[in-house]
Design a protein around this motif. Structure first.
Motif, PDB file in Angstrom:
ATOM      1  N   TRP A 204       0.971  -1.085   0.150  1.00  0.00           N
ATOM      2  CA  TRP A 204      -0.372  -0.070   0.228  1.00  0.00           C
ATOM      3  C   TRP A 204       1.119   1.202  -0.282  1.00  0.00           C
ATOM      4  O   TRP A 204       1.927   1.236   0.500  1.00  0.00           O
ATOM      5  N   ARG A 205       0.720   1.985  -0.703  1.00  0.00           N
ATOM      6  CA  ARG A 205       1.104   3.614  -0.923  1.00  0.00           C
ATOM      7  C   ARG A 205       0.190   4.317  -1.248  1.00  0.00           C
ATOM      8  O   ARG A 205      -0.706   4.355  -1.573  1.00  0.00           O
ATOM      9  N   ALA A 206       0.524   5.755  -0.565  1.00  0.00           N
ATOM     10  CA  ALA A 206      -0.740   6.266  -0.500  1.00  0.00           C
ATOM     11  C   ALA A 206      -0.488   7.133  -1.877  1.00  0.00           C
ATOM     12  O   ALA A 206       1.084   7.160  -2.776  1.00  0.00           O
ATOM     13  N   ASP A 207      -1.536   8.002  -2.628  1.00  0.00           N
ATOM     14  CA  ASP A 207      -1.738   8.185  -4.025  1.00  0.00           C
ATOM     15  C   ASP A 207      -0.084   8.686  -4.614  1.00  0.00           C
ATOM     16  O   ASP A 207       0.479   8.934  -5.270  1.00  0.00           O
ATOM     17  N   PRO A 208       0.238  10.178  -3.961  1.00  0.00           N
ATOM     18  CA  PRO A 208       0.932  10.869  -4.385  1.00  0.00           C
ATOM     19  C   PRO A 208       2.630  10.227  -4.582  1.00  0.00           C
ATOM     20  O   PRO A 208       3.132  10.735  -5.572  1.00  0.00           O
ATOM     21  N   SER A 209       2.816   9.592  -3.599  1.00  0.00           N
ATOM     22  CA  SER A 209       3.913   8.922  -3.526  1.00  0.00           C
ATOM     23  C   SER A 209       3.533   7.272  -4.622  1.00  0.00           C
ATOM     24  O   SER A 209       4.737   6.576  -4.457  1.00  0.00           O
ATOM     25  N   ARG A 210       2.496   7.354  -5.414  1.00  0.00           N
ATOM     26  CA  ARG A 210       3.071   5.709  -6.324  1.00  0.00           C
ATOM     27  C   ARG A 210       3.736   6.033  -7.429  1.00  0.00           C
ATOM     28  O   ARG A 210       4.594   4.792  -7.467  1.00  0.00           O
ATOM     29  N   SER A 211       3.948   7.344  -7.558  1.00  0.00           N
ATOM     30  CA  SER A 211       5.367   7.399  -8.763  1.00  0.00           C
ATOM     31  C   SER A 211       6.458   7.454  -8.148  1.00  0.00           C
ATOM     32  O   SER A 211       6.975   6.432  -7.319  1.00  0.00           O
TER      33      SER A 211
END
Ligand code: ADP
Length: 254
Positions: A204-211
């Motif tokens: 799991w990763r928060a959206d802004p850090s998915r990159s």
């Protein structure tokens, strides 16, 4: 590649088959669903750096780009990402299968925390957050595994640094009843309330850090939770989006 080995005419049938498999699988319940998600997440995580590397290597081979130092550094970075991912996965699967040996002993947290803080302080940029240790020298001994406790802290501190641009990161240890709580507080990007229940889930990763730029794999906290549990402690998080986060875990007083 399967698509290359089957005749063109069979592809609609294969598609049909995969549609029916998917609908069958979706009725198999949560466990199976979760397992499939995991495999697909994992495939994605492994494929991304490989795709980037292959792209550059093909362009190099064709003479479309030059082999500059920057390019090689980029390739090395992607290789490192793969290495880290594989290392984290190995640790996670060992931890989940219960193969990680836990060697709990009387452990003095003060020297452990101060050497970690010194080590991480060296990595911080001058304009970045400051790193502060708040631990009494006479903090009671805890019962825990030195290496595993260090690994938990490395994961928590690594995150705090990765997700904090300015302000401070405080590592604190306090005794409460029969436990010592160790916390890592940061003034970084924070985590949305809706996301908090998922932070310890693997991948799991928060959206802004998915990159990929954050370099994260979404495994560190899953490992940390497992290692805390194996030592008989628990781990918690509190966070406010845009304000910062507190991750804390406890170990029993020896
Ligand atoms: P990652 O390798 O992506 O950091 P983790 O399992 O350690 O994986 O963390 C999962 C996710 O939780 C991160 O991708 C990030 O979105 C969020 N997160 C973890 N620690 C912090 C923190 N200190 N501040 C903000 N977000 C965090």
């Amino acid at each position: 590649d399967l698509a290359e080995r089957v005749p063109e005419s069979a592809i609609p049938e294969l598609n049909q088959l995969s549609v029916s498999f998917n609908s069958m699988a979706s009725s198999l319940g949560d466990v199976e669903q979760r397992r499939r998600e995991l495999v697909s997440d994992l495939t994605h995580e492994l494929r991304t750096p490989l795709t980037v590397m292959r792209g550059y290597l093909e362009e190099l081979a064709d003479g479309r780009i030059e082999g500059t130092p920057e390019l090689y550094l980029r390739l090395i970075r992607e290789t490192r990402r793969l290495e880290r991912l594989i290392h984290d996965l190995q640790e996670l699967s060992k931890a989940e299968a219960g193969y990680l040996s836990i060697d709990s002993q009387k452990l003095n947290l003060h020297p452990l925390l101060s050497s970690l803080v010194d080590r991480f302080a060296d990595q911080l940029l001058e304009e970045g957050p400051s790193l502060i240790l708040d631990c009494p020298e006479d903090i009671p001994l805890v019962f825990g595994d030195r290496d595993r406790t260090e690994q938990i802290l490395v994961n928590l501190l690594g995150n705090a640094i990765r997700y904090t641009e300015l302000g401070s990161i405080v590592v604190k240890a306090t005794k409460q009843h029969r436990q010592v709580w160790i916390s890592v507080t940061d003034t970084g990007v924070g985590i949305a309330e809706d996301d908090l229940p998922y932070v310890f889930e693997r991948f799991w990763r928060a959206d802004p850090s998915r990159s990929s730029h954050s370099g994260g794999t979404g495994i560190g906290l899953a490992i940390a939770r497992r290692l805390v549990e194996l030592q008989g402690g628990k781990i918690e998080v509190e966070s406010k989006l845009g304000k910062g986060s507190i991750f804390r875990f406890c170990l029993p007083v020896a």
